[in-house]
Design a protein around this motif. Structure first.
Motif, PDB file in Angstrom:
ATOM      1  N   PRO A 116       0.817  -1.220   0.000  1.00  0.00           N
ATOM      2  CA  PRO A 116       0.000   0.000   0.000  1.00  0.00           C
ATOM      3  C   PRO A 116       0.848   1.266   0.000  1.00  0.00           C
ATOM      4  O   PRO A 116       1.829   1.375   0.724  1.00  0.00           O
ATOM      5  CB  PRO A 116      -0.821  -0.128   1.289  1.00  0.00           C
ATOM      6  CG  PRO A 116      -0.099  -1.124   2.123  1.00  0.00           C
ATOM      7  CD  PRO A 116       0.583  -2.059   1.183  1.00  0.00           C
ATOM      8  N   TYR A 117       0.445   2.169  -0.874  1.00  0.00           N
ATOM      9  CA  TYR A 117       1.080   3.479  -1.010  1.00  0.00           C
ATOM     10  C   TYR A 117       2.564   3.400  -1.337  1.00  0.00           C
ATOM     11  O   TYR A 117       3.335   4.299  -1.010  1.00  0.00           O
ATOM     12  CB  TYR A 117       0.829   4.333   0.236  1.00  0.00           C
ATOM     13  CG  TYR A 117      -0.628   4.686   0.401  1.00  0.00           C
ATOM     14  CD1 TYR A 117      -1.236   5.600  -0.465  1.00  0.00           C
ATOM     15  CD2 TYR A 117      -1.413   4.093   1.381  1.00  0.00           C
ATOM     16  CE1 TYR A 117      -2.594   5.914  -0.337  1.00  0.00           C
ATOM     17  CE2 TYR A 117      -2.764   4.394   1.517  1.00  0.00           C
ATOM     18  CZ  TYR A 117      -3.350   5.310   0.649  1.00  0.00           C
ATOM     19  OH  TYR A 117      -4.684   5.607   0.766  1.00  0.00           O
ATOM     20  N   ASN A 158      -9.656   2.159  -5.087  1.00  0.00           N
ATOM     21  CA  ASN A 158     -10.308   3.165  -4.262  1.00  0.00           C
ATOM     22  C   ASN A 158     -11.474   2.538  -3.512  1.00  0.00           C
ATOM     23  O   ASN A 158     -12.054   1.537  -3.954  1.00  0.00           O
ATOM     24  CB  ASN A 158     -10.825   4.319  -5.121  1.00  0.00           C
ATOM     25  CG  ASN A 158      -9.718   5.024  -5.869  1.00  0.00           C
ATOM     26  OD1 ASN A 158      -8.972   5.812  -5.308  1.00  0.00           O
ATOM     27  ND2 ASN A 158      -9.592   4.722  -7.164  1.00  0.00           N
ATOM     28  N   LEU A 188      -4.034  -4.309   5.742  1.00  0.00           N
ATOM     29  CA  LEU A 188      -4.108  -2.866   5.517  1.00  0.00           C
ATOM     30  C   LEU A 188      -5.344  -2.273   6.189  1.00  0.00           C
ATOM     31  O   LEU A 188      -5.239  -1.320   6.982  1.00  0.00           O
ATOM     32  CB  LEU A 188      -4.135  -2.565   4.018  1.00  0.00           C
ATOM     33  CG  LEU A 188      -4.493  -1.116   3.643  1.00  0.00           C
ATOM     34  CD1 LEU A 188      -3.459  -0.132   4.182  1.00  0.00           C
ATOM     35  CD2 LEU A 188      -4.646  -0.984   2.139  1.00  0.00           C
ATOM     36  N   LEU A 192      -6.047   0.230   9.521  1.00  0.00           N
ATOM     37  CA  LEU A 192      -6.734   1.522   9.398  1.00  0.00           C
ATOM     38  C   LEU A 192      -7.974   1.607  10.284  1.00  0.00           C
ATOM     39  O   LEU A 192      -8.614   2.660  10.347  1.00  0.00           O
ATOM     40  CB  LEU A 192      -7.125   1.768   7.942  1.00  0.00           C
ATOM     41  CG  LEU A 192      -5.965   2.100   6.992  1.00  0.00           C
ATOM     42  CD1 LEU A 192      -6.433   2.050   5.542  1.00  0.00           C
ATOM     43  CD2 LEU A 192      -5.382   3.480   7.308  1.00  0.00           C
ATOM     44  N   GLU A 217     -13.625  -2.112  -2.213  1.00  0.00           N
ATOM     45  CA  GLU A 217     -12.524  -1.361  -2.821  1.00  0.00           C
ATOM     46  C   GLU A 217     -12.090  -2.046  -4.111  1.00  0.00           C
ATOM     47  O   GLU A 217     -12.011  -3.271  -4.169  1.00  0.00           O
ATOM     48  CB  GLU A 217     -11.358  -1.206  -1.838  1.00  0.00           C
ATOM     49  CG  GLU A 217     -10.798  -2.479  -1.253  1.00  0.00           C
ATOM     50  CD  GLU A 217      -9.851  -3.196  -2.177  1.00  0.00           C
ATOM     51  OE1 GLU A 217      -8.898  -2.571  -2.655  1.00  0.00           O
ATOM     52  OE2 GLU A 217     -10.076  -4.408  -2.432  1.00  0.00           O
ATOM     53  N   THR A 238      -9.086   7.000  -2.375  1.00  0.00           N
ATOM     54  CA  THR A 238      -8.036   6.611  -1.434  1.00  0.00           C
ATOM     55  C   THR A 238      -6.753   6.195  -2.155  1.00  0.00           C
ATOM     56  O   THR A 238      -5.670   6.299  -1.588  1.00  0.00           O
ATOM     57  CB  THR A 238      -8.524   5.439  -0.563  1.00  0.00           C
ATOM     58  OG1 THR A 238      -9.044   4.408  -1.420  1.00  0.00           O
ATOM     59  CG2 THR A 238      -9.630   5.908   0.379  1.00  0.00           C
ATOM     60  N   HIS A 240      -5.186   3.508  -2.604  1.00  0.00           N
ATOM     61  CA  HIS A 240      -4.384   2.880  -1.559  1.00  0.00           C
ATOM     62  C   HIS A 240      -3.452   1.783  -2.052  1.00  0.00           C
ATOM     63  O   HIS A 240      -2.502   1.428  -1.360  1.00  0.00           O
ATOM     64  CB  HIS A 240      -5.297   2.314  -0.465  1.00  0.00           C
ATOM     65  CG  HIS A 240      -6.395   1.433  -0.973  1.00  0.00           C
ATOM     66  ND1 HIS A 240      -7.594   1.948  -1.412  1.00  0.00           N
ATOM     67  CD2 HIS A 240      -6.476   0.095  -1.121  1.00  0.00           C
ATOM     68  CE1 HIS A 240      -8.369   0.953  -1.795  1.00  0.00           C
ATOM     69  NE2 HIS A 240      -7.706  -0.186  -1.637  1.00  0.00           N
ATOM     70  N   LEU A 306      -3.816  12.378   4.104  1.00  0.00           N
ATOM     71  CA  LEU A 306      -3.187  11.330   3.296  1.00  0.00           C
ATOM     72  C   LEU A 306      -1.889  10.854   3.946  1.00  0.00           C
ATOM     73  O   LEU A 306      -1.615   9.651   4.002  1.00  0.00           O
ATOM     74  CB  LEU A 306      -2.911  11.829   1.879  1.00  0.00           C
ATOM     75  CG  LEU A 306      -2.133  10.863   0.971  1.00  0.00           C
ATOM     76  CD1 LEU A 306      -2.867   9.535   0.816  1.00  0.00           C
ATOM     77  CD2 LEU A 306      -1.871  11.499  -0.400  1.00  0.00           C
ATOM     78  N   VAL A 309      -2.650   8.425   6.685  1.00  0.00           N
ATOM     79  CA  VAL A 309      -3.058   7.116   6.168  1.00  0.00           C
ATOM     80  C   VAL A 309      -1.848   6.354   5.634  1.00  0.00           C
ATOM     81  O   VAL A 309      -1.690   5.149   5.871  1.00  0.00           O
ATOM     82  CB  VAL A 309      -4.134   7.287   5.076  1.00  0.00           C
ATOM     83  CG1 VAL A 309      -4.435   5.950   4.407  1.00  0.00           C
ATOM     84  CG2 VAL A 309      -5.405   7.881   5.668  1.00  0.00           C
ATOM     85  N   GLN A 310      -0.981   7.058   4.923  1.00  0.00           N
ATOM     86  CA  GLN A 310       0.212   6.424   4.380  1.00  0.00           C
ATOM     87  C   GLN A 310       1.115   5.880   5.485  1.00  0.00           C
ATOM     88  O   GLN A 310       1.668   4.780   5.369  1.00  0.00           O
ATOM     89  CB  GLN A 310       0.990   7.413   3.507  1.00  0.00           C
ATOM     90  CG  GLN A 310       0.304   7.730   2.191  1.00  0.00           C
ATOM     91  CD  GLN A 310       1.005   8.826   1.421  1.00  0.00           C
ATOM     92  OE1 GLN A 310       1.611   9.730   2.022  1.00  0.00           O
ATOM     93  NE2 GLN A 310       0.933   8.770   0.104  1.00  0.00           N
ATOM     94  N   ALA A 313      -0.454   2.736   6.791  1.00  0.00           N
ATOM     95  CA  ALA A 313      -0.381   1.669   5.793  1.00  0.00           C
ATOM     96  C   ALA A 313       1.026   1.096   5.691  1.00  0.00           C
ATOM     97  O   ALA A 313       1.213  -0.138   5.618  1.00  0.00           O
ATOM     98  CB  ALA A 313      -0.838   2.204   4.439  1.00  0.00           C
TER      99      ALA A 313
END
Length: 339
Positions: A116-117, A158, A188, A192, A217, A238, A240, A306, A309-310, A313
């Motif tokens: 992720p990310y 997303n 993930l 979150l 997603e 997102t 992600h 963001l 969240v990153q 993740a």
């Protein structure tokens, strides 16, 4: 789209009284190479169109001497994608287009694409897939007797949701989200604060309709093509996680192709991938607009969210270091940091 090989025929003598013996003495026609290419999705899907374009380019670049017939909907492998990889390695399938995340069951390094990310944008993703990391991943398939021709991208995944607009890290809390049955996805959304719920894709629409789950997603074409806008109010950008499709041949099929045409087949793959990636990226904005027109609200992270969240993740990366391989994971992280 189906492509058939045109076989060259013996040219008869211009002399009307040529004998059968003369014809038998003429040089034998070179047999063309006919192969089958399996894809999991319908012929008119993005993957189906990519397969047909590759087949057309191969025919064009080899003057019809090599051709691929495209078989959609997983009909050549009973829609069992793991079985498809085994069949490709054994030579039972000539060619296959399948998501790299499926190959991760066989080559764990493939999971790196879906960290992720990991990628900030599509330029990074394309550079990774066509650069040294992608070459390393293709080479890793050689032990399965699979010859990889290249990766082409899917747009980022997303989250859609029924009632909740996701604009902050806290907005994931308590959301019941359908995910594929993949530990990376589950880890993930668990990190979150959501409630990840693995579920067969065929069950997703009814589960959303019955409110058994709050959201799901996928890349944006999925909620459009499957009419999720009828049961989801929010498209949350997102972005992600990334995925890709891999175009590969069995070693047996690659060996069937005359050496003189290997470069042409690879060039056809390269050209298709460039065209496909540009088209996918351009169409993403159009699809988002269509979902808006169907009544979905499009949400993006508020300033500073963001990054939160990153950070969460990327905290799951160590869980997958042994699986992916510490060296390849560090190589992947370093590559995206420098590009």
């Amino acid at each position: 789209m189906t492509h058939f090989i045109t076989r060259r025929t013996l040219v008869q003598s211009a002399v009307a009284f040529a004998t059968a013996a003369t014809l038998l003495a003429a040089p034998a026609a070179q047999a063309a190479t006919q192969l089958r290419l399996a894809v999991p999705d319908p012929a008119d899907s993005s993957v189906g169109q990519a397969a047909s374009r590759f087949a057309a380019l191969v025919s064009e670049k080899t003057d019809g001497e090599v051709s691929f017939q495209v078989f959609p909907d997983g009909i050549l492998f009973g829609k069992d994608q793991n079985a498809a990889v085994n069949q490709l390695g054994s030579g039972a399938l000539d060619g296959l287009i399948l998501a790299s995340s499926v190959y991760a069951s066989f080559e764990p390094k493939m999971n790196a694409i879906s960290l992720p990310y990991l990628f900030a944008d599509y330029d990074q993703l394309q550079g990774y897939l066509s650069g040294e990391p992608g070459e390393d991943l293709l080479a890793s398939l050689e032990r399965f007797d699979i010859h990889g021709l290249g990766f082409f991208l899917r747009t980022f995944r997303n989250v859609t949701s029924r009632d909740t607009a996701i604009t902050t890290a806290a907005d994931f809390d308590g959301l019941t989200l359908r995910t594929p049955n993949n530990p990376l996805f589950v880890s993930l959304f668990d990190a979150l604060g959501a409630n990840p719920t693995p579920m067969a894709f065929s069950e997703v629409y009814s589960a959303l309709q019955l409110k058994a789950i709050d959201g799901q997603e996928n890349p944006v074409e999925v909620p459009l093509n499957n009419r999720f806008y009828e049961v989801q109010g929010h498209l949350n950008m997102t972005q992600h996680l990334a995925d890709s499709f891999l175009l590969a041949l069995s070693d047996a099929a690659w060996d069937k192709i005359p050496q003189e045409f290997h470069a042409a087949v690879q060039a056809a793959a390269d050209e298709m991938i460039l065209e496909h990636d540009a088209q996918e990226i351009a169409q993403e904005a159009e699809i988002i607009a269509q979902l808006e027109a169907q009544g979905m609200q499009v949400n993006r992270f508020a300033e500073g969210e963001l990054a939160k969240v990153q950070e969460i993740a990327r905290g799951i990366y160590p869980q997958f270091e042994d699986q992916i391989g510490a060296d390849f994971m560090q190589m992947s992280i370093a590559f995206t940091a420098q590009n």
